[in-house]
Design a protein around this motif. Structure first.
Motif, PDB file in Angstrom:
ATOM      1  N   SER A  45      -8.781  24.264 -10.424  1.00 23.73           N
ATOM      2  CA  SER A  45      -9.529  23.561 -11.080  1.00 23.73           C
ATOM      3  C   SER A  45     -10.193  22.637 -10.797  1.00 23.73           C
ATOM      4  N   ALA A  46     -10.065  21.097 -10.883  1.00 21.59           N
ATOM      5  CA  ALA A  46     -10.333  19.628  -9.844  1.00 21.59           C
ATOM      6  C   ALA A  46     -10.625  19.824  -8.983  1.00 21.59           C
ATOM      7  N   ALA A  47      -8.702  20.770  -8.384  1.00 19.28           N
ATOM      8  CA  ALA A  47      -8.860  20.489  -6.865  1.00 19.28           C
ATOM      9  C   ALA A  47     -10.581  20.833  -6.001  1.00 19.28           C
ATOM     10  N   LEU A  48     -10.902  21.896  -7.107  1.00 14.66           N
ATOM     11  CA  LEU A  48     -12.018  22.972  -5.980  1.00 14.66           C
ATOM     12  C   LEU A  48     -13.021  21.618  -6.200  1.00 14.66           C
ATOM     13  N   ALA A  51     -13.467  18.809  -3.622  1.00 12.74           N
ATOM     14  CA  ALA A  51     -13.070  19.332  -2.427  1.00 12.74           C
ATOM     15  C   ALA A  51     -14.644  19.796  -2.546  1.00 12.74           C
ATOM     16  N   LEU A  52     -15.718  20.376  -3.163  1.00 11.11           N
ATOM     17  CA  LEU A  52     -17.482  20.659  -3.625  1.00 11.11           C
ATOM     18  C   LEU A  52     -17.633  19.291  -3.083  1.00 11.11           C
ATOM     19  N   ARG A  53     -17.429  18.090  -3.708  1.00  8.66           N
ATOM     20  CA  ARG A  53     -17.862  17.195  -3.578  1.00  8.66           C
ATOM     21  C   ARG A  53     -17.788  15.878  -2.152  1.00  8.66           C
ATOM     22  N   GLY A  54     -16.784  16.657  -1.610  1.00 11.11           N
ATOM     23  CA  GLY A  54     -16.229  15.574  -0.179  1.00 11.11           C
ATOM     24  C   GLY A  54     -14.901  15.145   0.102  1.00 11.11           C
ATOM     25  N   ARG A  55     -14.448  15.042  -1.169  1.00 11.65           N
ATOM     26  CA  ARG A  55     -13.027  14.846  -1.612  1.00 11.65           C
ATOM     27  C   ARG A  55     -12.086  15.149  -0.290  1.00 11.65           C
ATOM     28  N   THR A  56     -11.336  15.085  -0.342  1.00 11.01           N
ATOM     29  CA  THR A  56      -9.733  15.286   1.003  1.00 11.01           C
ATOM     30  C   THR A  56      -8.737  15.651  -0.317  1.00 11.01           C
ATOM     31  N   LEU A 192      -5.595  32.802  -8.143  1.00  8.42           N
ATOM     32  CA  LEU A 192      -5.950  33.958  -6.123  1.00  8.42           C
ATOM     33  C   LEU A 192      -7.611  33.629  -5.781  1.00  8.42           C
ATOM     34  N   GLY A 193      -8.181  33.543  -5.953  1.00  8.51           N
ATOM     35  CA  GLY A 193      -9.355  33.044  -6.120  1.00  8.51           C
ATOM     36  C   GLY A 193     -10.127  32.139  -6.488  1.00  8.51           C
ATOM     37  N   LEU A 194      -9.332  31.211  -7.015  1.00  8.90           N
ATOM     38  CA  LEU A 194      -9.830  30.049  -7.058  1.00  8.90           C
ATOM     39  C   LEU A 194      -8.998  28.925  -6.089  1.00  8.90           C
ATOM     40  N   ALA A 195      -7.777  29.507  -4.911  1.00  9.05           N
ATOM     41  CA  ALA A 195      -6.954  28.583  -4.519  1.00  9.05           C
ATOM     42  C   ALA A 195      -7.613  29.367  -3.217  1.00  9.05           C
ATOM     43  N   ASP A 196      -8.855  30.802  -2.898  1.00 12.75           N
ATOM     44  CA  ASP A 196      -9.067  30.514  -1.758  1.00 12.75           C
ATOM     45  C   ASP A 196     -10.529  29.943  -2.145  1.00 12.75           C
ATOM     46  N   ALA A 197     -11.483  29.270  -2.652  1.00 12.54           N
ATOM     47  CA  ALA A 197     -12.260  28.633  -2.980  1.00 12.54           C
ATOM     48  C   ALA A 197     -11.735  26.940  -2.306  1.00 12.54           C
ATOM     49  N   VAL A 198     -10.765  26.554  -2.632  1.00 14.30           N
ATOM     50  CA  VAL A 198     -10.487  25.125  -2.682  1.00 14.30           C
ATOM     51  C   VAL A 198      -9.610  25.110  -1.280  1.00 14.30           C
ATOM     52  N   ASP A 384     -14.536  15.081 -12.577  1.00 13.85           N
ATOM     53  CA  ASP A 384     -15.591  14.866 -13.070  1.00 13.85           C
ATOM     54  C   ASP A 384     -15.307  12.882 -13.612  1.00 13.85           C
ATOM     55  N   ALA A 385     -13.837  12.912 -14.334  1.00 17.07           N
ATOM     56  CA  ALA A 385     -14.152  11.581 -14.293  1.00 17.07           C
ATOM     57  C   ALA A 385     -13.438  10.444 -12.922  1.00 17.07           C
ATOM     58  N   ILE A 386     -12.732  11.762 -11.719  1.00 26.49           N
ATOM     59  CA  ILE A 386     -11.933  10.891 -10.603  1.00 26.49           C
ATOM     60  C   ILE A 386     -14.125  10.186 -10.072  1.00 26.49           C
ATOM     61  N   ALA A 387     -14.845  11.257 -10.374  1.00 28.72           N
ATOM     62  CA  ALA A 387     -15.837  11.604  -9.171  1.00 28.72           C
ATOM     63  C   ALA A 387     -17.347   9.981  -9.789  1.00 28.72           C
ATOM     64  N   GLY A 388     -16.601   9.844 -11.399  1.00 30.65           N
ATOM     65  CA  GLY A 388     -17.359   8.632 -11.394  1.00 30.65           C
ATOM     66  C   GLY A 388     -18.344   9.401 -12.638  1.00 30.65           C
ATOM     67  N   ASP A 389     -18.141  10.144 -14.074  1.00 32.27           N
ATOM     68  CA  ASP A 389     -18.785  10.680 -14.549  1.00 32.27           C
ATOM     69  C   ASP A 389     -17.674  11.091 -15.403  1.00 32.27           C
TER      70      ASP A 389
END
Length: 428
Positions: A45-48, A51-56, A192-198, A384-389
């Motif tokens: 969940s954190a990884a997805l 990744a959606l926010r453009g982080r590697t 597995l669906g979350l992993a595919d999305a990541v 969210d916290a890593i992204a600043g929120d």
């Protein structure tokens, strides 16, 4: 932490849609924005979100995706937190306690949204029964309904024993609390669906890639057991019951507890509906709970019993069979086709433990049996916290957690404590 004595074939693994295209072990990067340790609900969940926010992002796990509690649980999508809201209210006050409850509710919507957005086939089904194991437990269920309604949950109904008889083919219970906005899911297919999305959003997942050690501070990194070092800006530790000693001090805040699950051979739709008419998830009202539901292919999936001692039954199927037949004696002719175990992470107060260590290490664990919803949602809160929120993160980080005893007293103390609750279940 792994325990191969519990590493038996699971119903989930045998019915997985497919396995992900994990990254080649030779392609481990030298540096990414965020390293995530653990490919369960929290880490994925954190990884997805990142990744959606453009982080590697690179996710590392000692086993395959969902190997731990994520792919071994009962699949129950629950409301709120296992001990209720009193602990939140005492520590945080009513306003922030309500925010914590709302976060858990957001977790259910997050599951729905991700299933829809990423096309995840995982059999999400709504409807949940809290079944009273003793007549006296109906009072507690009525109080629980009042608390849920206080926090804005709608669609709860108290059922009499007669009402429940039309919904469950068992005489073991004395009534129930029904929730319309809780239910069940094929946990591993969702993971597995979350992993595919990541992966589909640029993240990388490395299975069977255990982490040896991590460094926080201003130059965070992790060292893999292969000898490779990966530098990053932040680290997400999402190991829950399998944390071990990876982060000094954190292991005393979460205790691995073994839980066991069986799945019958297919029963056919008619027989399955005779047991649970409306395909709802069911959980009893004991402190040491039994829980069960039907799968999409009409098997009874039944979980219960727990071990705090680290000693497990030699034959899980035979050990669990009497618990199943106590509820459904009409299944005496049915084979327990799958039997497995795994560890869940609990905290001393049964509230999730979230925070930051050494400046750049973020963690969340100790979901205490509610991880299908909470792990995924709090993984998002970490991102969210890593992204600043940091709004929600800061509230959860204020929750105080007592450590479990260390050393030789760790498991015996907890085992003795659980004996009290088992006796209480028998006498209540």
């Amino acid at each position: 932490m792994t325990d191969r004595s519990l590493d038996q074939p699971t119903y989930y693994a045998e019915t997985a849609n497919r396995h992900i295209a994990a990254s080649d072990s030779s392609a481990v990067p030298d540096k990414v924005d965020v390293c995530v340790i653990g490919a369960g609900f929290t880490g994925l969940s954190a990884a997805l979100e990142l990744a959606l926010r453009g982080r590697t992002v690179a996710v590392f796990d000692a086993g395959p995706v969902g190997w731990g509690a994520t792919g071994r649980n009962g699949g129950q999508v629950c409301t709120g937190y296992s001990p209720g809201m009193e602990g939140f209210e005492k520590q945080l006050g009513p306003d922030d306690a309500r925010i914590c409850f709302d976060v858990a509710e957001q977790g259910k919507r997050l599951i729905e949204d991700r299933i829809r957005q990423h096309g995840i086939d995982c059999d999400l089904t709504w409807g949940f029964l809290h079944a009273a194991s003793r007549p006296s437990h109906m009072t507690g269920l009525a109080e629980h309904m009042e608390e849920l309604e206080k926090y804005g949950v709608q669609g709860c109904t108290l059922l009499t024993r007669e009402d429940l008889a039309g919904k469950i083919g068992s005489s073991a219970y004395h009534g129930a609390l029904r929730e319309q906005d809780a239910g069940h899911i094929h946990s591993l297919n969702y993971a597995l669906g979350l992993a595919d999305a990541v992966i589909g959003n640029g993240g990388r997942i490395f299975e069977s890639m255990p982490v040896a050690s991590i460094e926080g501070g201003s130059s965070p990194s992790l060292q893999l057991k292969s000898g490779k070092t990966v530098a990053c800006n932040q680290i997400v530790v999402a190991c829950n019951a399998y944390l071990g000693s990876l982060v000094p001090g954190l292991n005393h805040r979460v205790m691995p507890v073994a839980s066991y699950v069986v799945a019958t051979e297919p029963l056919g739709e008619e027989r399955a509906r005779s047991l649970i008419r409306d395909n709802e998830a069911v959980c009893d009202s004991n402190y040491v709970v039994d829980y069960f539901r039907m799968t999409a292919d009409h098997r009874l999936l039944f979980g219960g019993r727990c071990s705090y001692s680290g000693i497990h039954p030699r034959d899980l199927g035979s050990s669990m069979r009497p618990r199943v037949l106590r509820i459904f004696p009409q299944l005496a002719d049915v084979k327990m086709q799958y039997a497995w175990g795994g560890h869940i992470g609990i905290t001393h107060n049964r509230l999730p433990n979230m925070g930051r260590s050494d400046g750049s290490i973020y963690y969340a664990h100790g979901f205490s049996g509610q991880g299908v919803v909470l792990a995924g949602m709090l993984g998002k809160v970490l991102a969210d916290a890593i992204a600043g929120d940091t709004g929600q993160f800061d509230i959860f980080a204020r929750i105080r957690h007592l450590p479990f005893p260390g050393g030789m007293l760790r498991r015996p103390a907890l085992t003795l404590g659980m004996l009290y609750y088992r006796v209480r279940d028998l006498l209540s």
